[in-house]
Design a protein around this motif. Structure first.
Motif, mmCIF file in Angstrom:
data_model
loop_
_atom_site.group_PDB
_atom_site.id
_atom_site.type_symbol
_atom_site.label_atom_id
_atom_site.label_comp_id
_atom_site.label_asym_id
_atom_site.label_seq_id
_atom_site.Cartn_x
_atom_site.Cartn_y
_atom_site.Cartn_z
ATOM 1 N N CYS A 15 -44.230 1.239 -1.318
ATOM 2 C CA CYS A 15 -45.637 0.889 -1.483
ATOM 3 C C CYS A 15 -46.039 -0.224 -0.519
ATOM 4 N N PRO A 16 -47.213 -0.095 0.075
ATOM 5 C CA PRO A 16 -47.693 -1.174 0.952
ATOM 6 C C PRO A 16 -48.170 -2.359 0.110
ATOM 7 N N THR A 17 -47.443 -3.454 0.195
ATOM 8 C CA THR A 17 -47.797 -4.665 -0.543
ATOM 9 C C THR A 17 -47.872 -5.820 0.438
ATOM 10 N N SER A 18 -48.492 -6.891 0.003
ATOM 11 C CA SER A 18 -48.634 -8.063 0.863
ATOM 12 C C SER A 18 -47.340 -8.874 0.861
ATOM 13 N N PRO A 19 -47.111 -9.654 1.917
ATOM 14 C CA PRO A 19 -45.924 -10.511 1.937
ATOM 15 C C PRO A 19 -45.906 -11.532 0.791
ATOM 16 N N ALA A 20 -47.062 -12.004 0.380
ATOM 17 C CA ALA A 20 -47.125 -12.964 -0.726
ATOM 18 C C ALA A 20 -46.680 -12.301 -2.034
ATOM 19 N N PHE A 21 -47.115 -11.060 -2.261
ATOM 20 C CA PHE A 21 -46.706 -10.336 -3.464
ATOM 21 C C PHE A 21 -45.210 -10.047 -3.425
ATOM 22 N N ASP A 22 -44.702 -9.660 -2.258
ATOM 23 C CA ASP A 22 -43.267 -9.411 -2.116
ATOM 24 C C ASP A 22 -42.459 -10.669 -2.418
ATOM 25 N N ALA A 23 -42.922 -11.810 -1.930
ATOM 26 C CA ALA A 23 -42.218 -13.073 -2.188
ATOM 27 C C ALA A 23 -42.260 -13.421 -3.677
ATOM 28 N N PHE A 24 -43.404 -13.144 -4.327
ATOM 29 C CA PHE A 24 -43.511 -13.389 -5.759
ATOM 30 C C PHE A 24 -42.525 -12.525 -6.540
ATOM 31 N N ILE A 25 -42.428 -11.257 -6.197
ATOM 32 C CA ILE A 25 -41.534 -10.336 -6.915
ATOM 33 C C ILE A 25 -40.070 -10.687 -6.648
ATOM 34 N N ARG A 26 -39.745 -11.122 -5.443
ATOM 35 C CA ARG A 26 -38.361 -11.450 -5.100
ATOM 36 C C ARG A 26 -37.854 -12.699 -5.820
ATOM 37 N N ARG A 27 -38.739 -13.459 -6.426
ATOM 38 C CA ARG A 27 -38.307 -14.614 -7.228
ATOM 39 C C ARG A 27 -37.496 -14.177 -8.442
ATOM 40 N N PHE A 28 -37.705 -12.957 -8.876
ATOM 41 C CA PHE A 28 -37.112 -12.485 -10.124
ATOM 42 C C PHE A 28 -35.878 -11.626 -9.859
ATOM 43 N N GLU A 29 -34.994 -12.108 -9.011
ATOM 44 C CA GLU A 29 -33.774 -11.370 -8.687
ATOM 45 C C GLU A 29 -32.584 -11.817 -9.521
ATOM 46 N N THR A 30 -32.707 -12.910 -10.231
ATOM 47 C CA THR A 30 -31.595 -13.384 -11.057
ATOM 48 C C THR A 30 -31.887 -13.073 -12.528
ATOM 49 N N ASN A 31 -30.835 -13.082 -13.314
ATOM 50 C CA ASN A 31 -30.989 -12.788 -14.739
ATOM 51 C C ASN A 31 -31.864 -13.813 -15.444
ATOM 52 N N TYR A 32 -31.689 -15.084 -15.110
ATOM 53 C CA TYR A 32 -32.466 -16.126 -15.782
ATOM 54 C C TYR A 32 -33.955 -16.031 -15.452
ATOM 55 N N MET A 33 -34.280 -15.727 -14.212
ATOM 56 C CA MET A 33 -35.691 -15.608 -13.837
ATOM 57 C C MET A 33 -36.334 -14.391 -14.502
ATOM 58 N N ARG A 34 -35.564 -13.308 -14.589
ATOM 59 C CA ARG A 34 -36.091 -12.128 -15.276
ATOM 60 C C ARG A 34 -36.266 -12.411 -16.762
ATOM 61 N N ALA A 35 -35.326 -13.121 -17.347
ATOM 62 C CA ALA A 35 -35.472 -13.498 -18.760
ATOM 63 C C ALA A 35 -36.718 -14.362 -18.946
ATOM 64 N N ALA A 36 -36.976 -15.239 -18.005
ATOM 65 C CA ALA A 36 -38.137 -16.121 -18.108
ATOM 66 C C ALA A 36 -39.446 -15.339 -18.033
ATOM 67 N N ILE A 37 -39.551 -14.405 -17.079
ATOM 68 C CA ILE A 37 -40.814 -13.666 -16.956
ATOM 69 C C ILE A 37 -41.037 -12.768 -18.168
ATOM 70 N N TYR A 38 -39.968 -12.163 -18.683
ATOM 71 C CA TYR A 38 -40.125 -11.333 -19.876
ATOM 72 C C TYR A 38 -40.497 -12.183 -21.084
ATOM 73 N N LEU A 39 -39.931 -13.375 -21.195
ATOM 74 C CA LEU A 39 -40.254 -14.252 -22.312
ATOM 75 C C LEU A 39 -41.717 -14.691 -22.249
ATOM 76 N N VAL A 40 -42.189 -15.038 -21.067
ATOM 77 C CA VAL A 40 -43.594 -15.449 -20.921
ATOM 78 C C VAL A 40 -44.526 -14.292 -21.275
ATOM 79 N N MET A 41 -44.194 -13.093 -20.785
ATOM 80 C CA MET A 41 -45.033 -11.929 -21.103
ATOM 81 C C MET A 41 -45.010 -11.628 -22.606
ATOM 82 N N SER A 42 -43.851 -11.809 -23.225
ATOM 83 C CA SER A 42 -43.742 -11.586 -24.662
ATOM 84 C C SER A 42 -44.570 -12.591 -25.443
ATOM 85 N N ILE A 43 -44.502 -13.839 -25.047
ATOM 86 C CA ILE A 43 -45.282 -14.883 -25.736
ATOM 87 C C ILE A 43 -46.772 -14.590 -25.631
ATOM 88 N N ILE A 44 -47.217 -14.151 -24.469
ATOM 89 C CA ILE A 44 -48.636 -13.821 -24.292
ATOM 90 C C ILE A 44 -49.045 -12.708 -25.255
#
Length: 148
Positions: A67-96
């Protein structure tokens, strides 16, 4: 490695990734289903829809190459490559989504529960010291590199 072998590996990041795929489907379906309320629950359903699109790119790395995405979006998504970061984003989405109970109880609770389960799987993988292992079925571990 087949899907059955991936599940037998007892790597919690694989469990988290497949639960994340289920969360994508749930967030999309429940976001659409709850958007027709005439209440401020619409805000939570729109956030749920946005979360589903973010999770698509987090959990299926092959899509970042297709998919054609912007470099800023790609950098944002690449932050979530570790288990802890993925746990954090899922936890935030769950809390919301749990906060949607402030308005009133809707089916968005199901999305909140499954997002929390995915966060727990990723947190367990991090605590146990398991490195993130992406499912080959979803485009991880060399599949994305073979396309380019």
């Amino acid at each position: 490695m087949t899907i059955a072998e991936e599940f037998r590996s007892r790597n919690f990041s694989i469990y988290g990734q497949w639960t994340g795929v289920l969360c994508i489907i749930l967030c999309f379906a429940l976001g659409i289903a709850n958007i027709f309320h005439f209440h401020w629950i619409i805000l939570f359903s729109v956030i749920c829809l946005i979360c589903s699109f973010i999770l698509i790119f987090v959990e299926i790395p092959l899509l970042l190459r297709i998919c054609p995405t912007s470099p800023a979006f790609d950098a944002f998504i690449r932050r979530f490559e570790t288990n802890y970061m993925r746990a954090a984003i899922y936890l935030v989405m769950s809390i919301i989504q749990w906060l949607s109970l402030i308005a009133y109880a809707t089916s968005l609770i199901a999305a909140a529960v499954f997002l929390l389960i995915a966060a727990c799987f990723y947190a367990l993988a991090g605590v146990k010291g398991q490195g993130f292992v992406g499912s080959k079925t979803l485009g991880g571990q060399g599949v994305a590199q073979m396309i380019v």
